[in-house]
Structures are given as structure tokens and as C-alpha cells.
Design a protein around this motif. Structure first.
Motif, PDB file in Angstrom:
ATOM      1  N   SER A   1       0.642  -7.670  -5.288  1.00 15.10           N
ATOM      2  CA  SER A   1       1.221  -6.363  -5.624  1.00 15.10           C
ATOM      3  C   SER A   1       0.300  -5.457  -6.426  1.00 15.10           C
ATOM      4  O   SER A   1       0.734  -4.404  -6.893  1.00 15.10           O
TER       5      SER A   1
ATOM      6  N   LEU B   1       0.182  -1.650  -5.746  1.00 15.76           N
ATOM      7  CA  LEU B   1       1.140  -0.709  -6.330  1.00 15.76           C
ATOM      8  C   LEU B   1       0.558   0.010  -7.534  1.00 15.76           C
ATOM      9  O   LEU B   1       1.070   1.055  -7.939  1.00 15.76           O
ATOM     10  N   VAL B   2      -0.505  -0.526  -8.120  1.00 12.65           N
ATOM     11  CA  VAL B   2      -1.197   0.146  -9.212  1.00 12.65           C
ATOM     12  C   VAL B   2      -2.456   0.836  -8.704  1.00 12.65           C
ATOM     13  O   VAL B   2      -2.718   2.006  -9.008  1.00 12.65           O
TER      14      VAL B   2
ATOM     15  N   PRO C   1      -1.825   4.285  -6.345  1.00  9.32           N
ATOM     16  CA  PRO C   1      -1.521   5.531  -7.057  1.00  9.32           C
ATOM     17  C   PRO C   1      -2.680   6.038  -7.918  1.00  9.32           C
ATOM     18  O   PRO C   1      -2.887   7.252  -8.036  1.00  9.32           O
TER      19      PRO C   1
ATOM     20  N   ALA D   1       1.167  -3.349  -0.301  1.00  7.95           N
ATOM     21  CA  ALA D   1       1.775  -3.427  -1.621  1.00  7.95           C
ATOM     22  C   ALA D   1       2.897  -4.451  -1.609  1.00  7.95           C
ATOM     23  O   ALA D   1       3.790  -4.399  -0.785  1.00  7.95           O
TER      24      ALA D   1
ATOM     25  N   ALA E   1       9.396  -4.485 -10.268  1.00  7.18           N
ATOM     26  CA  ALA E   1       8.656  -3.273 -10.598  1.00  7.18           C
ATOM     27  C   ALA E   1       8.158  -2.585  -9.328  1.00  7.18           C
ATOM     28  O   ALA E   1       8.188  -1.345  -9.224  1.00  7.18           O
ATOM     29  N   ALA E   2       7.706  -3.389  -8.364  1.00  6.59           N
ATOM     30  CA  ALA E   2       7.262  -2.834  -7.088  1.00  6.59           C
ATOM     31  C   ALA E   2       8.402  -2.133  -6.375  1.00  6.59           C
ATOM     32  O   ALA E   2       8.256  -1.025  -5.849  1.00  6.59           O
TER      33      ALA E   2
ATOM     34  N   VAL F   1      11.165  -0.798  -7.661  1.00  6.03           N
ATOM     35  CA  VAL F   1      11.513   0.447  -8.352  1.00  6.03           C
ATOM     36  C   VAL F   1      10.448   1.511  -8.117  1.00  6.03           C
ATOM     37  O   VAL F   1      10.760   2.681  -7.869  1.00  6.03           O
ATOM     38  N   SER F   2       9.182   1.104  -8.183  1.00  4.74           N
ATOM     39  CA  SER F   2       8.085   2.053  -7.985  1.00  4.74           C
ATOM     40  C   SER F   2       8.155   2.693  -6.607  1.00  4.74           C
ATOM     41  O   SER F   2       7.963   3.901  -6.458  1.00  4.74           O
ATOM     42  N   ILE F   3       8.437   1.899  -5.598  1.00  5.47           N
ATOM     43  CA  ILE F   3       8.505   2.434  -4.240  1.00  5.47           C
ATOM     44  C   ILE F   3       9.682   3.389  -4.091  1.00  5.47           C
ATOM     45  O   ILE F   3       9.589   4.425  -3.420  1.00  5.47           O
TER      46      ILE F   3
ATOM     47  N   VAL G   1      11.011   5.338  -6.347  1.00  8.39           N
ATOM     48  CA  VAL G   1      10.882   6.602  -7.078  1.00  8.39           C
ATOM     49  C   VAL G   1       9.674   7.413  -6.613  1.00  8.39           C
ATOM     50  O   VAL G   1       9.500   8.551  -7.076  1.00  8.39           O
ATOM     51  N   THR G   2       8.862   6.881  -5.717  1.00  7.29           N
ATOM     52  CA  THR G   2       7.694   7.635  -5.230  1.00  7.29           C
ATOM     53  C   THR G   2       7.989   8.242  -3.877  1.00  7.29           C
ATOM     54  O   THR G   2       8.931   7.887  -3.211  1.00  7.29           O
TER      55      THR G   2
END
Length: 251
Positions: free
Chosen positions: A25, A28-29, A32, A156, A243-244, A246-248, A250-251
């Protein structure tokens, strides 16, 4: 890119190598951050993929003790994962990203659920195998192939997904699963990376710095990861997976 930007990319590679060897993962950092540095999305995706190949390979080598006696499985499952990766990479180059990204949150969440429920489900699968003489569930190879498709397309949380799938269908031992995950991730990233290097637009400064950093990080991560207690490592996998997810969203 400025010298400062390139320094950030190199440090990012080390971070990515550590995270990918432990959990997966890191994309995912890294993805971005590359976007924030002005790298176009598709170029960032393919450059990131190429750059993370050495980290995956070094991570797999660092777990070679856990892979002892598993050479046949690595080759069989690696070939399936590589074929899926080729399909995913071709899809990335041929179709708009929205076509596949629509299902990414569901796939990541499924991976997290599989990781969390891995031990009891693995015991059930193992018991069924002893009763029927099967060495692996029938769904495992197709699931590895599908994960390969996803990894070749974007990647990701592919580590989270691989750990979830392997934790249910392969072994309840998370260190053993993590070792196999690194080997399969190396196959997935490697095949996609070769295709991207040949036909895609690559930012080679980014790819090169990520490659150097991820190789160092992969060695560090595999050294640390092999010493972590399985419950702690599993908790880290679940945390990164959530976290991955949630990140996906909200992006």
C-alpha cells in the motif's frame, strides 16, 4: 523538478520499500506525493510502478527463509500473478482510469476483511483440504490472478489484498504469507514495469530515485518485519488497509 523535489522522491522511495515489504500500500502515499510535485497522473503511476520493482524484489529476498521449500508455488502463483498484471497494465494504457477505479474501494475493503478474518478462515480451509485431499482452495489461483490485474493497473493496496487472499487460502502464518506476498508483488510490479518502460511515458529521474530508495527500504523492511509478532503485523496490515480505503474514498 528541483533538487529538493528529487530529494523528496528518494526519501519517498525508502519509505515505500519499507512499507511495501511489511504491508503493501505504499502507492497510496507515493502516488499523491508525485502528483503534488507536478508529475502527470498516468506518468506518476507508471514511474511509481517501475520505481517500486527493486523494493519488492529485495523484500522477497529478505524473506527467503520463509519461502524455503516454496519454489514451486512461487513459480506457479507468480506466473498467474504476472499474467494478471500484464492484463491490468494493458488496460491502464488502453482505457480511462475511471473504468477500474470505481471498484477499488470495495476491493481494498475486502482485503482488509480477509486479513482480519484470516486465521479462523485459514483453519477452515486447511481442514477442508485435509478432508478432500486438496492442497489449495480452487478459488485461490483466480483470486491471485485478479489481484495481479489490479496491481498491474494501479497497485495501491495490492499488498493488503494479497495478504488477505493468501492468509485465507495459503497459510495462517502471517510471516509466511508476507514472504509469499512480496514474491508475488515482485512478479506483478516487474511485468507491468517492463511493459511501461517499453511503451509508456516514464519520468526516469523519478523512477530511478524511487528504485534506489525502495531497494534500501525493502531490505530494511524485511529485516524488521521478520521480527515483528504476527498479531502486531496483522494489526499494521489492517490499519494500513483501512487508511487506504478511506484515502481512496475521499480522493
Amino acid at each position: 523538478m528541483t533538487p529538493t523535489d528529487l530529494g523528496i522522491v528518494g526519501a519517498l522511495g525508502v519509505f515505500a520499500g519499507v512499507v511495501n515489504s511489511l504491508v503493501g500500500s505504499a502507492t497510496l502515499v507515493t502516488f499523491p506525493v508525485l502528483l503534488s510535485l507536478g508529475v502527470p497522473p498516468v506518468v506518476a503511476n507508471v514511474s511509481n510502478n517501475i520505481g517500486l520493482v527493486p523494493g519488492s524484489a529485495v523484500g522477497a529476498w529478505g524473506y527467503r527463509r520463509e519461502l524455503a521449500g516454496q519454489g514451486g508455488r512461487v513459480l506457479r502463483w507468480g506466473a498467474i500473478a504476472a499474467l494478471g498484471s500484464l492484463v491490468g497494465a494493458v488496460t491502464l494504457l488502453a482505457l480511462p482510469p475511471a473504468a477500474f477505479e470505481a471498484v477499488v474501494p470495495a476491493l481494498v475493503l475486502l482485503g482488509v476483511v480477509l486479513v482480519a478474518a484470516g486465521p479462523p478462515l485459514s483453519r477452515r480451509v486447511a481442514g477442508r483440504g485435509r478432508r478432500t485431499g486438496e492442497r489449495e482452495p480452487r478459488w485461490l489461483r483466480p483470486a491471485i490472478g485478479v489481484t495481479g490485474v489490479y496491481g498491474g493497473y494501479f497497485g495501491a493496496a495490492q499488498g493488503v489484498m494479497l495478504i488477505g487472499v493468501l492468509g485465507v487460502g495459503y497459510s495462517p502464518d502471517l510471516q509466511r504469507v508476507n514472504a509469499m506476498k512480496n514474491a508475488l508483488a515482485a512478479a506483478i510490479n516487474g511485468v507491468a514495469g517492463v511493459l511501461f518502460a517499453l511503451v509508456a511515458d516514464v519520468e526516469w529521474r523519478v523512477a530511478g530515485l524511487l528504485a534506489l530508495g525502495s531497494a534500501v527500504g525493502g531490505l530494511l523492511g524485511s529485516s524488521v518485519g521478520r521480527r515483528l509478532p504476527p498479531p502486531l503485523l496483522r494489526a499494521a496490515v489492517v490499519a494500513v488497509g483501512l487508511a487506504a480505503f478511506v484515502s481512496i474514498l475521499v480522493t
